[in-house]
Scaffold this active site. Structure first.
Site, PDB file in Angstrom:
ATOM      1  N   LYS A  50       0.803  -1.236   0.000  1.00 43.20           N
ATOM      2  CA  LYS A  50       0.000   0.000   0.000  1.00 43.20           C
ATOM      3  C   LYS A  50       0.830   1.277   0.000  1.00 43.20           C
ATOM      4  CE  LYS A  50      -3.679  -0.408  -0.394  1.00 43.20           C
ATOM      5  NZ  LYS A  50      -4.312  -0.659  -1.730  1.00 43.20           N
ATOM      6  N   HIS A 112       6.789  -7.463  -2.473  1.00 45.96           N
ATOM      7  CA  HIS A 112       6.692  -6.742  -1.198  1.00 45.96           C
ATOM      8  C   HIS A 112       7.740  -7.276  -0.213  1.00 45.96           C
ATOM      9  CE1 HIS A 112       3.222  -4.502  -2.333  1.00 45.96           C
ATOM     10  NE2 HIS A 112       2.360  -5.489  -2.261  1.00 45.96           N
ATOM     11  N   SER A 142      -3.854   3.136   4.979  1.00 46.94           N
ATOM     12  CA  SER A 142      -4.165   2.454   3.728  1.00 46.94           C
ATOM     13  C   SER A 142      -4.129   0.937   3.919  1.00 46.94           C
ATOM     14  CB  SER A 142      -3.165   2.883   2.653  1.00 46.94           C
ATOM     15  OG  SER A 142      -3.551   2.375   1.405  1.00 46.94           O
TER      16      SER A 142
END
Length: 298
Positions: A50, A112, A142
């Site tokens: 995010k 990620h 987020s």
């Protein structure tokens, strides 16, 4: 995704893995992820969840293939154009399979993973790595809303519970603090890493695209950059079924959209005064030994 029965999908449990918190959706194919064979012209987009991953992925896709393969933009979702390397999501091929079968050159791949868990071949092949970092407060907000709607993530509980977990580093992919600092430190010794800030992109997308082109050795006209900037505007991407993740089966858009606001400073609507004071104190402690600086408003 219309017609998908979310009640049939149990949320995964968080567990410790290779020194960070993880869920099985990102560890089930671990051996293949670690043995992934990068090519010298691969481009890896790395972020904490995010922080602007899809935004930068889409910019790259338009820079390289917007003119040569325009049909990609309307027929292939972004998560197939820029595969999520470590992901094993129900009803999709694994990230490794998708990456290995990319027909494009260069291959655009996203991860990620914290810097220490990135497959070694990316460094060995001297691949270009683009890291996007977002200030911790907006990133936490987020991530909270994302976890509410994404059934491939653990249940976040309420906001105060989630914020505490965020501070404790008990989120999927580990602590935000270690993640952003790890790539920042790597950048000092690895020249093929371009470190971007979400806040800079919101402030001036065109400038950041120009900097990105310069890093990639691409020559683009101002008209071309203007066209890309228009396409990657948050509202345009939110409406675009090929970039807004509405076609993926694990996300419940009735809870929250995948692309929610894309703003800087939305954290002010979530943090109480007490939470903000506690967070600032903790943040200062965690970030005291780094030259990395963030803006929480622009």
């Amino acid at each position: 995704m219309e017609g998908f029965d979310f009640s049939s999908m149990t949320r995964p449990e968080l567990f410790e893995f290779e020194g960070i918190s993880m869920v099985h959706y990102f560890t089930d194919d671990w051996e293949n992820v670690q043995n992934f064979q990068a090519r010298p012209d691969d481009i890896l987009v790395a972020t904490y969840p995010k922080a602007g991953t899809t935004w930068v992925s889409y910019i790259l896709d338009l820079l390289y293939f917007g003119n040569t393969a325009p049909e990609r933009q309307t027929s292939i979702p972004i998560y197939l154009r820029v595969p999520f390397l470590e992901a094993v999501i129900p009803s999709l091929r694994t990230g490794v399979e998708l990456a290995n079968n990319l027909p494009t050159t260069p291959r655009l791949i996203k991860t990620h993973l914290p810097v220490q868990l990135v497959p070694k071949s990316f460094w060995e092949q001297n691949c270009r790595v683009i890291y996007v970092a977002r200030n911790a407060k907006d990133n936490a907000v987020s991530y909270f809303h994302f976890d509410r709607m994404n059934h491939a993530e653990p249940d976040p509980g309420d906001w105060s519970n989630f914020l505490q977990m965020f501070m404790d580093g008990k989120n999927v992919f580990g602590p935000w603090y270690d993640h952003v600092r790890g790539y920042w430190k790597k950048k000092q010794t690895y020249s093929n890493l371009h470190y971007m800030f979400f806040e800079d992109m919101v402030e001036n997308t065109d400038r950041e695209v120009e900097n990105l082109c310069s890093f990639l050795g691409l020559t683009t006209s101002s008209e071309e950059r203007e066209r890309i900037t228009k396409n990657v505007h948050f509202d345009a991407m939110k409406q675009n079924r090929m970039t807004n993740y509405s076609t993926i089966p694990v996300m419940n858009f009735s809870v929250s959209p995948f692309m929610r606001k894309g703003k800087v400073g939305d954290w002010k609507k979530h943090f109480t005064v007490a939470e903000n004071e506690k967070f600032d104190k903790h943040y200062e402690e965690k970030m005291k030994n780094t030259t990395l600086k963030f803006r929480t408003q622009i």
